[in-house]
Design a protein around this motif. Structure first.
Motif, PDB file in Angstrom:
ATOM      1  N   THR A   1      50.096  79.255  13.516  1.00  0.00           N
ATOM      2  CA  THR A   1      48.957  78.824  12.784  1.00  0.00           C
ATOM      3  C   THR A   1      48.378  78.362  13.083  1.00  0.00           C
ATOM      4  O   THR A   1      47.682  78.283  13.021  1.00  0.00           O
ATOM      5  CB  THR A   1      50.392  77.991  12.095  1.00  0.00           C
ATOM      6  N   LEU A   2      48.160  77.910  14.524  1.00  0.00           N
ATOM      7  CA  LEU A   2      47.512  77.279  14.982  1.00  0.00           C
ATOM      8  C   LEU A   2      46.711  77.741  15.420  1.00  0.00           C
ATOM      9  O   LEU A   2      45.415  78.017  15.430  1.00  0.00           O
ATOM     10  CB  LEU A   2      48.015  76.605  16.430  1.00  0.00           C
TER      11      LEU A   2
ATOM     12  N   GLY B   1      42.488  78.325  14.626  1.00  0.00           N
ATOM     13  CA  GLY B   1      41.620  78.707  16.225  1.00  0.00           C
ATOM     14  C   GLY B   1      40.646  80.224  15.736  1.00  0.00           C
ATOM     15  O   GLY B   1      39.562  80.656  15.892  1.00  0.00           O
ATOM     16  N   LEU B   2      41.366  81.243  15.256  1.00  0.00           N
ATOM     17  CA  LEU B   2      40.361  83.036  14.659  1.00  0.00           C
ATOM     18  C   LEU B   2      39.655  82.641  14.078  1.00  0.00           C
ATOM     19  O   LEU B   2      38.596  82.837  13.326  1.00  0.00           O
ATOM     20  CB  LEU B   2      41.702  83.541  14.305  1.00  0.00           C
ATOM     21  N   ARG B   3      40.499  81.296  12.935  1.00  0.00           N
ATOM     22  CA  ARG B   3      39.958  81.136  11.482  1.00  0.00           C
ATOM     23  C   ARG B   3      38.127  80.777  11.384  1.00  0.00           C
ATOM     24  O   ARG B   3      37.378  80.711  11.175  1.00  0.00           O
ATOM     25  CB  ARG B   3      40.750  80.538  10.295  1.00  0.00           C
ATOM     26  N   VAL B   4      38.547  79.589  12.632  1.00  0.00           N
ATOM     27  CA  VAL B   4      37.198  78.935  13.063  1.00  0.00           C
ATOM     28  C   VAL B   4      36.126  79.754  13.449  1.00  0.00           C
ATOM     29  O   VAL B   4      35.007  79.752  13.313  1.00  0.00           O
ATOM     30  CB  VAL B   4      37.974  77.198  13.916  1.00  0.00           C
ATOM     31  N   ALA B   5      36.984  80.223  14.667  1.00  0.00           N
ATOM     32  CA  ALA B   5      35.753  81.398  15.504  1.00  0.00           C
ATOM     33  C   ALA B   5      35.158  82.830  14.206  1.00  0.00           C
ATOM     34  O   ALA B   5      34.183  82.253  14.511  1.00  0.00           O
ATOM     35  CB  ALA B   5      36.687  82.204  16.687  1.00  0.00           C
ATOM     36  N   HIS B   6      36.019  82.447  13.755  1.00  0.00           N
ATOM     37  CA  HIS B   6      35.682  83.459  12.438  1.00  0.00           C
ATOM     38  C   HIS B   6      34.585  83.395  11.540  1.00  0.00           C
ATOM     39  O   HIS B   6      33.131  84.315  12.137  1.00  0.00           O
ATOM     40  CB  HIS B   6      36.654  84.009  11.639  1.00  0.00           C
ATOM     41  N   ILE B   7      34.436  81.842  11.354  1.00  0.00           N
ATOM     42  CA  ILE B   7      33.041  81.380  10.296  1.00  0.00           C
ATOM     43  C   ILE B   7      32.079  81.083  11.352  1.00  0.00           C
ATOM     44  O   ILE B   7      31.006  81.569  11.241  1.00  0.00           O
ATOM     45  CB  ILE B   7      34.026  79.892   9.860  1.00  0.00           C
TER      46      ILE B   7
END
Length: 152
Positions: free
Chosen positions: A116-117, A121-127
């Motif tokens: 989940t972490l 992190g991937l979601r933050v990088a994606h955005i």
């Protein structure tokens, strides 16, 4: 002495801002693809159908992003609306809803598991990649490129 090449109405020289924007869009798509695969490690993984649909969408979006090199303004706007608008909205609705009902980032970080972490992190990088790519896509050199190639 040779003169510099004269720009024409259909100048195909892709400016660095557009090239970097394309790389960032592709990085965002890659982050989404990796996130989808990491979901397989969670207790409620996506079904093969859900994964197939998601990867079909990523394929279409990749083709659309690569078409930015053509200089077609319609492609630029399609990427901006689909990835920059609708895509970003789909990424932030869940965390914003969670925060709206009292979710605590501190409690989340204290209890989060590894997958989940990683997804977070991937979601933050994606955005971040999407926002940077979107800005670059509308910088003056990019706008000039898409304006020169209008009608192609």
């Amino acid at each position: 002495m040779t003169a510099a090449p004269r720009a024409t109405r259909h100048d195909t020289t892709v400016p660095p801002t557009v090239r970097l924007s394309v790389l960032l869009w592709l990085a965002a798509i890659a982050a989404g693809a990796v996130e989808a695969l990491v979901w397989l490690a969670l207790p409620d993984p996506p079904t093969p159908t859900q994964l197939g649909l998601r990867f079909s969408i990523y394929t279409v979006l990749t083709v659309l992003v690569l078409a930015l090199h053509t200089g077609r303004n319609a492609v630029r706007w399609a990427v901006a609306v689909l990835l920059g608008g609708i895509g970003t909205l789909s990424l932030v609705v869940e965390p914003l809803s969670w925060l709206a009902v009292g979710g605590s980032p501190t409690a989340f970080l204290a209890t989060v598991d590894g997958p989940t972490l990683l997804i977070t992190g991937l979601r933050v990088a994606h955005i971040a990649a999407v926002l940077a790519a979107l800005v670059l896509l509308f910088r003056p050199p990019a706008t000039a490129f898409f304006s020169r190639n209008r009608g192609r």
